[in-house]
Enzyme design. Structure first.
Site, PDB file in Angstrom:
ATOM      1  N   CYS A 203       0.588  -1.299  -0.292  1.00 26.93           N
ATOM      2  CA  CYS A 203       0.112  -0.112  -0.222  1.00 26.93           C
ATOM      3  C   CYS A 203       1.380   1.314   0.157  1.00 26.93           C
ATOM      4  O   CYS A 203       0.811   2.268  -0.778  1.00 26.93           O
ATOM      5  CB  CYS A 203      -1.045   0.489   1.413  1.00 26.93           C
ATOM      6  SG  CYS A 203      -0.303  -0.984   2.551  1.00 26.93           S
TER       7      CYS A 203
ATOM      8  N   HIS B  98      -3.213   5.796   4.867  1.00 24.05           N
ATOM      9  CA  HIS B  98      -1.878   6.262   4.950  1.00 24.05           C
ATOM     10  C   HIS B  98      -0.905   7.802   4.836  1.00 24.05           C
ATOM     11  O   HIS B  98      -2.060   7.889   3.534  1.00 24.05           O
ATOM     12  CB  HIS B  98      -1.020   4.927   4.382  1.00 24.05           C
ATOM     13  CG  HIS B  98      -0.994   4.116   4.948  1.00 24.05           C
ATOM     14  ND1 HIS B  98      -1.819   3.258   6.562  1.00 24.05           N
ATOM     15  CD2 HIS B  98      -0.620   2.936   4.554  1.00 24.05           C
ATOM     16  CE1 HIS B  98      -1.873   1.838   6.209  1.00 24.05           C
ATOM     17  NE2 HIS B  98      -0.835   2.160   5.215  1.00 24.05           N
TER      18      HIS B  98
HETATM   19  N1  LIG Z   1      -4.172  -3.620   5.120  1.00 32.36           N
HETATM   20  C1  LIG Z   1      -3.854  -3.041   3.917  1.00 32.36           C
HETATM   21  O1  LIG Z   1      -3.710  -2.367   4.057  1.00 32.36           O
HETATM   22  C2  LIG Z   1      -3.673  -3.695   3.411  1.00 32.36           C
HETATM   23  C3  LIG Z   1      -3.041  -3.357   1.888  1.00 32.36           C
HETATM   24  C4  LIG Z   1      -2.336  -3.920   1.242  1.00 32.36           C
HETATM   25  C5  LIG Z   1      -2.031  -5.052   1.585  1.00 32.36           C
HETATM   26  N2  LIG Z   1      -2.740  -6.616   2.092  1.00 32.36           N
HETATM   27  C6  LIG Z   1      -2.019  -7.640   2.120  1.00 32.36           C
HETATM   28  O2  LIG Z   1      -3.917  -8.653   1.842  1.00 32.36           O
HETATM   29  C7  LIG Z   1      -3.517  -9.023   3.068  1.00 32.36           C
HETATM   30  C8  LIG Z   1      -5.078  -9.174   4.029  1.00 32.36           C
HETATM   31  O3  LIG Z   1      -4.597  -8.236   4.725  1.00 32.36           O
HETATM   32  P1  LIG Z   1      -5.999  -7.332   5.940  1.00 32.36           P
HETATM   33  O4  LIG Z   1      -5.259  -6.125   5.932  1.00 32.36           O
HETATM   34  O5  LIG Z   1      -7.394  -7.761   5.083  1.00 32.36           O
HETATM   35  O6  LIG Z   1      -5.834  -8.432   6.548  1.00 32.36           O
HETATM   36  P2  LIG Z   1      -7.243  -8.888   7.472  1.00 32.36           P
HETATM   37  O7  LIG Z   1      -8.059  -8.343   7.189  1.00 32.36           O
HETATM   38  O8  LIG Z   1      -6.471 -10.210   8.590  1.00 32.36           O
HETATM   39  O9  LIG Z   1      -7.880 -10.391   6.633  1.00 32.36           O
HETATM   40  C9  LIG Z   1      -7.077 -11.109   6.844  1.00 32.36           C
HETATM   41  C10 LIG Z   1      -8.231 -12.544   5.545  1.00 32.36           C
HETATM   42  O10 LIG Z   1      -8.284 -13.083   5.394  1.00 32.36           O
HETATM   43  C11 LIG Z   1      -8.380 -14.683   5.289  1.00 32.36           C
HETATM   44  N3  LIG Z   1      -7.249 -15.867   5.227  1.00 32.36           N
HETATM   45  C12 LIG Z   1      -6.261 -16.238   6.920  1.00 32.36           C
HETATM   46  N4  LIG Z   1      -6.040 -17.084   6.522  1.00 32.36           N
HETATM   47  C13 LIG Z   1      -6.509 -18.002   5.453  1.00 32.36           C
HETATM   48  C14 LIG Z   1      -5.869 -19.265   4.953  1.00 32.36           C
HETATM   49  N5  LIG Z   1      -5.486 -20.368   5.151  1.00 32.36           N
HETATM   50  N6  LIG Z   1      -7.328 -19.861   3.674  1.00 32.36           N
HETATM   51  C15 LIG Z   1      -7.937 -18.870   2.926  1.00 32.36           C
HETATM   52  N7  LIG Z   1      -8.135 -17.287   3.320  1.00 32.36           N
HETATM   53  C16 LIG Z   1      -7.790 -17.263   4.839  1.00 32.36           C
HETATM   54  C17 LIG Z   1      -8.833 -14.476   6.169  1.00 32.36           C
HETATM   55  O11 LIG Z   1     -10.353 -15.372   6.865  1.00 32.36           O
HETATM   56  P3  LIG Z   1     -11.257 -15.218   8.299  1.00 32.36           P
HETATM   57  O12 LIG Z   1     -11.803 -14.218   8.638  1.00 32.36           O
HETATM   58  O13 LIG Z   1     -11.719 -16.448   8.486  1.00 32.36           O
HETATM   59  O14 LIG Z   1      -9.624 -15.700   9.354  1.00 32.36           O
HETATM   60  C18 LIG Z   1      -8.817 -13.345   5.920  1.00 32.36           C
HETATM   61  O15 LIG Z   1     -10.205 -12.862   5.420  1.00 32.36           O
HETATM   62  C19 LIG Z   1      -1.825  -9.518   3.694  1.00 32.36           C
HETATM   63  O16 LIG Z   1      -1.436 -10.247   2.540  1.00 32.36           O
HETATM   64  C20 LIG Z   1      -2.038  -7.768   3.728  1.00 32.36           C
HETATM   65  O17 LIG Z   1      -0.767  -7.985   3.960  1.00 32.36           O
HETATM   66  C21 LIG Z   1      -3.422  -5.094   2.716  1.00 32.36           C
END
Ligand SMILES: NC(=O)c1ccc[n+]([C@@H]2O[C@H](COP(=O)([O-])OP(=O)(O)OC[C@H]3O[C@@H](n4cnc5c(N)ncnc54)[C@H](OP(=O)(O)O)[C@@H]3O)[C@@H](O)[C@H]2O)c1
Length: 331
Positions: A126, A234
């Protein structure tokens, strides 16, 4: 077009589903996948709901596109399986970004590197996306010699658990911790994990991903990433040393020409980018544009974006839209 969102219950996954709906993405069927514990959860989409299924079930549906936001471990495990079944995977995690054969794409900057044969495409971090949206046009025109960037990253950048910790602290409630210290009323000079050299993984992403996307290994970059008690959006203070002399009118012209970038720079009237005004917008905002006289050809910028949108979900959906528009989606 059959689309699956993997990580659909997370903050990025939910935003992906919202952005697909807002952009009226040409889909015939949408599937939602999350971890085992969320199977059966209902996620709103248009006037209806999508029920969360397992990755195995989604794989059987042979989707055309998979938008992954389930973290690096799930991505390493499942992205190759979907890609092997003919699905084009657009992945938000750090799992594939630095793999030489995987394109790392911000469509407005380097969408032209995409090919039909690409089955796994990486979405940059991001902080990298919003920085590059503002500096790529200046690199093109003047060349960038050195970047010094400091980020002020919101808690939604740490996913559900980051927002939960901030809200619990504000409401004087106990709960799981995303950070080693209090985040409310605080600033942590710590985003990501510390590495051997004293920098964090978030700081290293800014360095490595910038060089890969701009296809320039010689750019000098120094990054500091901080976590601030902001729920979404951010902010970044960016200091650039350009290779060529620049004039303010030219810089403003180049920034105004960049699709998806909005110049918000009227300090006398207190107009500058802020997380509160960038939230829920697909654009990136740049302001506080001023000369840095301490170095040759120096310039300072302040850049803000909604990390869940252009920093994640919007960029991923735009990659899929780019593939469709350029007729690059795999057969
Ligand atoms: N947040 C940001 O600003 C941002 C920006 C760019 C990139 N990212 C990236 O995007 C990804 C997700 O981030 P997030 O912020 O959305 O995190 P989050 O809110 O913690 O969500 C994680 C998601 O992944 C799912 N998950 C976890 N383990 C899994 C598995 N083994 N199989 C299938 N689904 C699984 C979770 O499901 P459950 O609900 O069932 O646990 C949830 O839907 C990360 O790699 C992060 O680095 C995030």
């Amino acid at each position: 077009m059959k689309v699956v969102v993997v990580g659909a219950t997370g903050v990025v996954g939910r935003k992906m589903i919202q952005v697909l709906e807002e952009h009226n993405f040409p889909l015939t069927r949408i599937y939602a996948v999350a971890s085992e514990k969320s199977v059966g959860t209902k996620i709103p989409f248009k006037q209806s709901e999508i029920e969360v299924i397992t990755p195995e079930e989604a794989l059987l549906a042979k989707p055309d596109v998979a938008l992954f936001s389930a973290g690096a471990t799930a991505s390493k495990r499942w992205a190759p399986k979907f890609a092997g079944a003919g699905t084009t995977v657009i992945d938000n995690s750090s799992a594939w970004r630095m793999e030489p054969q995987v394109p790392l794409v911000i469509p407005e900057i380097n969408g032209n590197i995409l090919k039909t044969s690409h089955r796994i495409i990486a979405n940059p971090n991001c902080s990298t996306i919003q920085m590059l949206m503002a500096i790529a046009p200046l690199h093109q025109k003047f060349g960038i010699k050195r970047i010094v960037v400091s980020t002020y990253q919101s808690v939604s950048g740490s996913g559900k658990k980051g927002i939960e910790q901030l809200m619990n602290e504000r409401n004087h409630k106990k709960g799981p911790k995303a950070y080693p210290h209090s985040i409310d009323l605080n600033v942590l000079p710590h985003a990501g994990d510390f590495t051997e050299n004293g920098y964090t993984t978030e700081e290293e992403k800014l360095v490595n991903e910038t060089r890969k996307i701009l296809n320039d290994k010689d750019i000098l970059i120094s990054a500091t990433a901080a976590r601030v008690p902001v729920t979404g959006g951010h902010s970044e203070s960016i200091n650039l040393e350009l290779k060529k002399p620049w004039a303010m009118e030219e810089v403003i012209f180049m920034l105004n020409q960049m699709p998806g970038l909005v110049v918000q720079d009227d300090p006398k009237n207190n107009v500058y980018p802020m997380p509160i005004t960038a939230q829920e917008k697909d654009d990136v905002f740049v302001g506080r544009i001023r000369r840095d006289s301490s170095v040759k050809n120096g310039i300072n910028l302040w850049v803000v974006a909604d990390n869940l949108r252009k920093g994640a979900a919007t960029n991923a959906v735009q990659i899929a839209e780019y593939l469709i528009n350029q007729k690059l989606l795999g057969q």
